[in-house]
Scaffold this motif. Structure first.
Motif, PDB file in Angstrom:
ATOM      1  N   ALA A 178     -50.717 -36.242 -24.925  1.00  0.00           N
ATOM      2  CA  ALA A 178     -50.389 -35.610 -26.209  1.00  0.00           C
ATOM      3  C   ALA A 178     -50.914 -36.438 -27.375  1.00  0.00           C
ATOM      4  O   ALA A 178     -51.269 -35.894 -28.421  1.00  0.00           O
ATOM      5  CB  ALA A 178     -48.881 -35.437 -26.329  1.00  0.00           C
ATOM      6  N   ASP A 179     -50.999 -37.772 -27.208  1.00  0.00           N
ATOM      7  CA  ASP A 179     -51.431 -38.659 -28.285  1.00  0.00           C
ATOM      8  C   ASP A 179     -52.941 -38.829 -28.394  1.00  0.00           C
ATOM      9  O   ASP A 179     -53.433 -39.400 -29.354  1.00  0.00           O
ATOM     10  CB  ASP A 179     -50.800 -40.056 -28.112  1.00  0.00           C
ATOM     11  N   LEU A 180     -53.698 -38.357 -27.393  1.00  0.00           N
ATOM     12  CA  LEU A 180     -55.151 -38.541 -27.413  1.00  0.00           C
ATOM     13  C   LEU A 180     -55.816 -37.620 -28.425  1.00  0.00           C
ATOM     14  O   LEU A 180     -55.432 -36.463 -28.556  1.00  0.00           O
ATOM     15  CB  LEU A 180     -55.747 -38.246 -26.039  1.00  0.00           C
TER      16      LEU A 180
ATOM     17  N   THR B 299     -42.061 -43.961 -11.732  1.00  0.00           N
ATOM     18  CA  THR B 299     -43.505 -44.060 -11.976  1.00  0.00           C
ATOM     19  C   THR B 299     -43.909 -43.123 -13.104  1.00  0.00           C
ATOM     20  O   THR B 299     -44.691 -43.485 -13.986  1.00  0.00           O
ATOM     21  CB  THR B 299     -44.290 -43.734 -10.690  1.00  0.00           C
ATOM     22  N   ARG B 300     -43.347 -41.942 -13.082  1.00  0.00           N
ATOM     23  CA  ARG B 300     -43.636 -40.964 -14.133  1.00  0.00           C
ATOM     24  C   ARG B 300     -43.201 -41.494 -15.487  1.00  0.00           C
ATOM     25  O   ARG B 300     -43.915 -41.356 -16.484  1.00  0.00           O
ATOM     26  CB  ARG B 300     -42.932 -39.656 -13.810  1.00  0.00           C
ATOM     27  N   GLN B 301     -42.041 -42.115 -15.535  1.00  0.00           N
ATOM     28  CA  GLN B 301     -41.549 -42.680 -16.786  1.00  0.00           C
ATOM     29  C   GLN B 301     -42.425 -43.843 -17.249  1.00  0.00           C
ATOM     30  O   GLN B 301     -42.733 -43.969 -18.439  1.00  0.00           O
ATOM     31  CB  GLN B 301     -40.107 -43.149 -16.615  1.00  0.00           C
ATOM     32  N   LEU B 302     -42.858 -44.673 -16.316  1.00  0.00           N
ATOM     33  CA  LEU B 302     -43.690 -45.830 -16.650  1.00  0.00           C
ATOM     34  C   LEU B 302     -45.028 -45.405 -17.263  1.00  0.00           C
ATOM     35  O   LEU B 302     -45.428 -45.918 -18.304  1.00  0.00           O
ATOM     36  CB  LEU B 302     -43.930 -46.679 -15.397  1.00  0.00           C
ATOM     37  N   TYR B 303     -45.710 -44.466 -16.627  1.00  0.00           N
ATOM     38  CA  TYR B 303     -47.036 -44.063 -17.103  1.00  0.00           C
ATOM     39  C   TYR B 303     -46.980 -42.992 -18.183  1.00  0.00           C
ATOM     40  O   TYR B 303     -47.931 -42.865 -18.953  1.00  0.00           O
ATOM     41  CB  TYR B 303     -47.905 -43.614 -15.932  1.00  0.00           C
ATOM     42  N   ASP B 304     -45.910 -42.227 -18.233  1.00  0.00           N
ATOM     43  CA  ASP B 304     -45.648 -41.255 -19.294  1.00  0.00           C
ATOM     44  C   ASP B 304     -46.891 -40.441 -19.668  1.00  0.00           C
ATOM     45  O   ASP B 304     -47.333 -40.431 -20.817  1.00  0.00           O
ATOM     46  CB  ASP B 304     -45.077 -41.965 -20.527  1.00  0.00           C
ATOM     47  N   LEU B 305     -47.464 -39.770 -18.662  1.00  0.00           N
ATOM     48  CA  LEU B 305     -48.692 -38.997 -18.877  1.00  0.00           C
ATOM     49  C   LEU B 305     -48.537 -37.912 -19.935  1.00  0.00           C
ATOM     50  O   LEU B 305     -49.485 -37.628 -20.670  1.00  0.00           O
ATOM     51  CB  LEU B 305     -49.162 -38.364 -17.566  1.00  0.00           C
ATOM     52  N   GLU B 306     -47.353 -37.320 -20.012  1.00  0.00           N
ATOM     53  CA  GLU B 306     -47.141 -36.277 -21.017  1.00  0.00           C
ATOM     54  C   GLU B 306     -47.392 -36.817 -22.422  1.00  0.00           C
ATOM     55  O   GLU B 306     -48.079 -36.196 -23.222  1.00  0.00           O
ATOM     56  CB  GLU B 306     -45.724 -35.697 -20.925  1.00  0.00           C
ATOM     57  N   ARG B 307     -46.836 -37.979 -22.735  1.00  0.00           N
ATOM     58  CA  ARG B 307     -47.039 -38.573 -24.062  1.00  0.00           C
ATOM     59  C   ARG B 307     -48.461 -39.086 -24.221  1.00  0.00           C
ATOM     60  O   ARG B 307     -49.091 -38.907 -25.257  1.00  0.00           O
ATOM     61  CB  ARG B 307     -46.049 -39.710 -24.311  1.00  0.00           C
ATOM     62  N   LEU B 308     -48.977 -39.719 -23.188  1.00  0.00           N
ATOM     63  CA  LEU B 308     -50.329 -40.260 -23.237  1.00  0.00           C
ATOM     64  C   LEU B 308     -51.343 -39.181 -23.602  1.00  0.00           C
ATOM     65  O   LEU B 308     -52.147 -39.362 -24.516  1.00  0.00           O
ATOM     66  CB  LEU B 308     -50.700 -40.890 -21.886  1.00  0.00           C
TER      67      LEU B 308
END
Length: 121
Positions: A105-107, A94-103
């Motif tokens: 960081a890109d905002l 789930t963590r890999q799917l939603y990838d909150l760290e990248r999400l």
């Protein structure tokens, strides 16, 4: 409770139950909703639930009532809202799917969005 104390409380609660890959995201410049996000992985839905419950229990022991908990005992993602700190506990898939760290960081930051709106972008 100060943000640093909340962060320490959450991380300690997660480490006590052997959370995997704990990450800390400073999102204070990106949103006014929260200052920090703690993201951790559990090895099973039961472990994810136990980790989230550990955070809730430690918060209550510190006389802090969490603002909310989303997800349940068989969830692959549980969110614990402590106000200035939001804790996400997920299965690795789930963590890999939603990838909150990248999400996150890109905002663009709130300031960059405001400047873009003012210039008509």
């Amino acid at each position: 409770m100060q943000t640093d104390a909340l962060k320490t409380l959450a991380i300690d609660a997660l480490e006590d139950l052997k959370a995997k890959d704990i990450a800390l995201l400073d999102v204070s410049h990106l949103t006014s909703v929260t200052d920090l996000m703690v993201i951790a992985s559990g090895t099973s839905t039961r472990h994810v639930s136990a980790l989230a419950n550990s955070v809730v229990q430690k918060a209550k022991e510190a006389d802090l009532q969490p603002l909310g908990v989303e997800g349940g005992s068989d969830s692959d993602w549980v969110l614990v809202d402590l106000g200035d700190v939001v804790v996400h506990v997920m299965l690795p898939e789930t963590r890999q799917l939603y990838d909150l760290e990248r999400l996150w960081a890109d905002l663009p930051s709130d300031t960059e969005r405001s400047e873009g709106e003012a210039s008509g972008r």
